[in-house]
Design a protein around this motif. Structure first.
Motif, short mmCIF file in Angstrom:
data_model
loop_
_atom_site.label_atom_id
_atom_site.label_comp_id
_atom_site.label_asym_id
_atom_site.label_seq_id
_atom_site.Cartn_x
_atom_site.Cartn_y
_atom_site.Cartn_z
N UNK A 170 0.43 -1.36 -0.08
CA UNK A 170 -0.15 0.08 0.17
C UNK A 170 0.80 0.92 0.01
N UNK A 171 0.69 2.18 -0.39
CA UNK A 171 1.03 3.68 -0.66
C UNK A 171 1.56 4.25 0.17
N UNK A 172 0.74 4.43 1.68
CA UNK A 172 0.98 4.55 2.55
C UNK A 172 1.33 4.44 3.56
N UNK A 215 8.45 0.51 -1.04
CA UNK A 215 9.18 2.20 -0.66
C UNK A 215 9.05 3.08 0.57
N UNK A 216 9.63 3.54 0.66
CA UNK A 216 9.77 4.56 2.25
C UNK A 216 8.75 5.22 2.24
N UNK A 248 8.88 6.74 6.31
CA UNK A 248 9.61 7.88 5.55
C UNK A 248 11.36 7.02 5.93
N UNK A 249 11.95 7.44 7.22
CA UNK A 249 12.83 7.65 7.23
C UNK A 249 13.60 5.98 7.23
#
Length: 129
Positions: free
Chosen positions: A11-13, A86-87, A45-46
């Motif tokens: 999932x993108x989030x 992805x992050x 995100x990190x």
């Protein structure tokens, strides 16, 4: 037992999309698949990778309560799956038995055969056809 597959749904989030999760879990309720094990993996995100049990999420609570087997998705699976992310995203890791194929698998084994392999065809290949 039918064929068992490890699936990573990304999932993108950093949070699950509830309607998508409900659709996947609907397959379980309909008896098409049996959920053997599952985890939620988040890549922040990190870049930090976090893994959580289903019961940490309201929409997934109780899905593995009546699990027959011990934990089968391990740290290596989490690490490998995180490389696909992805992050700032997350994934639902599922180990499922394809119940719909159980009768065929039993018949093949009774005839002395075995399920020798399986290949997942990427969606872009079937869409092109």
């Amino acid at each position: 037992m039918g064929p068992v597959e490890f699936i990573v749904l990304a999932f993108p989030e950093e949070q699950l999309r509830v309607p998508a999760v409900e659709a996947v879990m609907g397959l379980r309720k309909a008896g098409v698949v049996r959920l053997i094990d599952g985890l939620v993996v988040t890549k922040t995100a990190g870049g930090e990778v976090l893994a959580a049990e289903f019961d940490a999420f309201m929409e997934l609570q109780g899905l593995l309560r009546h699990r027959e087997a011990a934990r089968l998705i391990g740290a290596e699976d989490v690490e490998e799956s995180a490389r696909l992310l992805e992050r700032g995203s997350c994934a639902l890791l599922l180990l499922v038995e394809h119940v719909w194929a159980e009768d065929a698998a039993i018949a093949v084994r009774a005839a002395g055969g075995r399920i020798a392999g399986s290949v997942r065809i990427p969606p872009e290949r079937t869409e092109a056809a």
